[in-house]
Design an enzyme around this catalytic site. Structure first.
Site, short mmCIF file in Angstrom:
data_model
loop_
_atom_site.label_atom_id
_atom_site.label_comp_id
_atom_site.label_asym_id
_atom_site.label_seq_id
_atom_site.Cartn_x
_atom_site.Cartn_y
_atom_site.Cartn_z
N HIS A 97 0.53 -1.24 -0.46
CA HIS A 97 -0.14 0.42 0.20
C HIS A 97 0.92 1.46 0.15
O HIS A 97 2.08 1.70 1.01
CB HIS A 97 -0.99 0.08 1.09
CG HIS A 97 -1.91 1.33 1.37
ND1 HIS A 97 -1.63 2.27 1.36
CD2 HIS A 97 -3.18 1.55 1.04
CE1 HIS A 97 -2.50 2.88 1.68
NE2 HIS A 97 -3.36 2.90 0.84
N GLU A 169 -3.21 3.05 -7.63
CA GLU A 169 -3.78 3.60 -6.50
C GLU A 169 -2.48 4.65 -6.72
O GLU A 169 -1.26 4.93 -5.93
CB GLU A 169 -4.04 3.26 -4.82
CG GLU A 169 -4.81 2.50 -5.08
CD GLU A 169 -4.96 2.25 -3.52
OE1 GLU A 169 -6.08 2.40 -3.52
OE2 GLU A 169 -3.83 1.73 -2.40
P1 13P Z 1 -8.69 7.27 0.38
O1 13P Z 1 -10.63 6.63 -0.45
O2 13P Z 1 -8.92 7.77 1.59
O3 13P Z 1 -8.46 8.39 -0.74
O4 13P Z 1 -7.95 5.62 0.34
C1 13P Z 1 -7.74 5.10 -0.04
C2 13P Z 1 -6.92 3.87 -0.11
O5 13P Z 1 -5.61 4.38 0.98
C3 13P Z 1 -7.41 2.53 -0.62
O6 13P Z 1 -6.67 1.71 0.21
#
Ligand code: 13P
Length: 264
Positions: A97, A169
């Site tokens: 992550h 992400e």
């Molecule tokens: P947010 O949706 O709060 O931006 O976080 C996303 C996330 O880190 C999922 O792993």
């Protein structure tokens, strides 16, 4: 209909009691949604995993850990191994992550060791990748994502691709200061990710879901889920109240079905 993936990383927010209450409410609210059409998953904190597993039907809500060590046991103070997760009935883990990489300094080579070890245990393994704002500014997003995939998945056997999930992400889109990626930008990065996965795994790559995460909310979820290369949404803040997450899932699923209908 292809299966849609909706999940949430609870980060370091909910206590054991909060997690169990949240999971119960979410299970109840989504009970009528066909699990052949929707894969729902939640990643609580380590301390909540045992109670979460005891109180959740994982056929309805799959539970996973937010991180894991690359060994079964050893001199790794503060770490948790797959054997310990399996004790709780957890067979799903997220690796790499953005906050692990950028707050705790994890490198691609470490993510690779974790991915390989998780797959050795036949865990569903969710590898997260994403470029920083600076890398995007330099125009090297694709190169960064390809590097994270090629190192993160180095040495992974094609037969294990069936247990792999990927989340895109972008670092700049995550959390309270995040700016959601535009739908077109997200789709173009997902397209590149799928292309790279095909280079690595051949046809087996077509079964790897690629999820988008980073400031997903009720306002952008529908537009994201209908993109051809987006298989699901990985949600933080907008999912931490069961009622809001339920709404997001139902709306997005309806938007996806509508798009499919008009395409036929
Ligand atoms: P947010 O949706 O709060 O931006 O976080 C996303 C996330 O880190 C999922 O792993």
């Amino acid at each position: 209909m292809n299966k849609l993936y909706f999940g949430s990383n609870l980060k370091m927010y909910k206590t054991v009691a909060d997690t169990v209450a949240y999971l119960r409410e979410l299970a109840q609210r989504t009970a009528d949604i066909d699990r052949k059409e929707v894969q729902l998953f939640i990643l609580p904190s380590y301390t909540a995993l045992e109670s979460a597993a005891a109180n959740t039907d994982q056929a309805c809500i799959k539970l996973g850990a937010q991180n894991m060590c690359w060994e079964d046991q050893g001199q790794f103070t503060g770490e948790i191994s797959p054997v310990m997760l399996e004790e709780f009935g957890i067979r799903f883990v997220m690796i790499g992550h953005s906050e692990r990489r950028h707050v705790f300094g994890e490198a691609d080579t470490e993510e690779n060791k974790k991915v390989r070890h998780a797959l050795k245990h036949s865990f569903t393994t969710l590898l997260c990748i994403g470029e920083t704002a600076e890398e995007k500014e330099f125009g090297i997003s694709t190169e960064v994502l390809r590097t994270q995939l090629k190192i993160g998945l180095y040495g992974v056997d094609v037969k294990d691709a069936a247990n792999l999930w990927v989340a895109y992400e972008p670092v700049w889109s995550i959390g309270v200061n995040g700016i959601p990626a535009s739908v077109d930008y997200a789709e173009s990065m997902h397209y590149e990710i799928k292309k790279c996965l095909r280079e690595i795994f051949g046809e087996a790559a077509d079964e790897i879901p690629v999820l988008y995460g980073g400031s997903v909310n009720l306002g952008n979820a529908n537009d994201l889920i209908v993109q051809p290369s987006v298989d699901g949404l990985y949600v933080g803040r907008a999912a931490w109240q069961a009622e809001q997450f339920e709404r997001l899932i139902r709306n997005a699923k309806a938007a996806y079905e509508e798009k499919r209908k008009t395409a036929d």
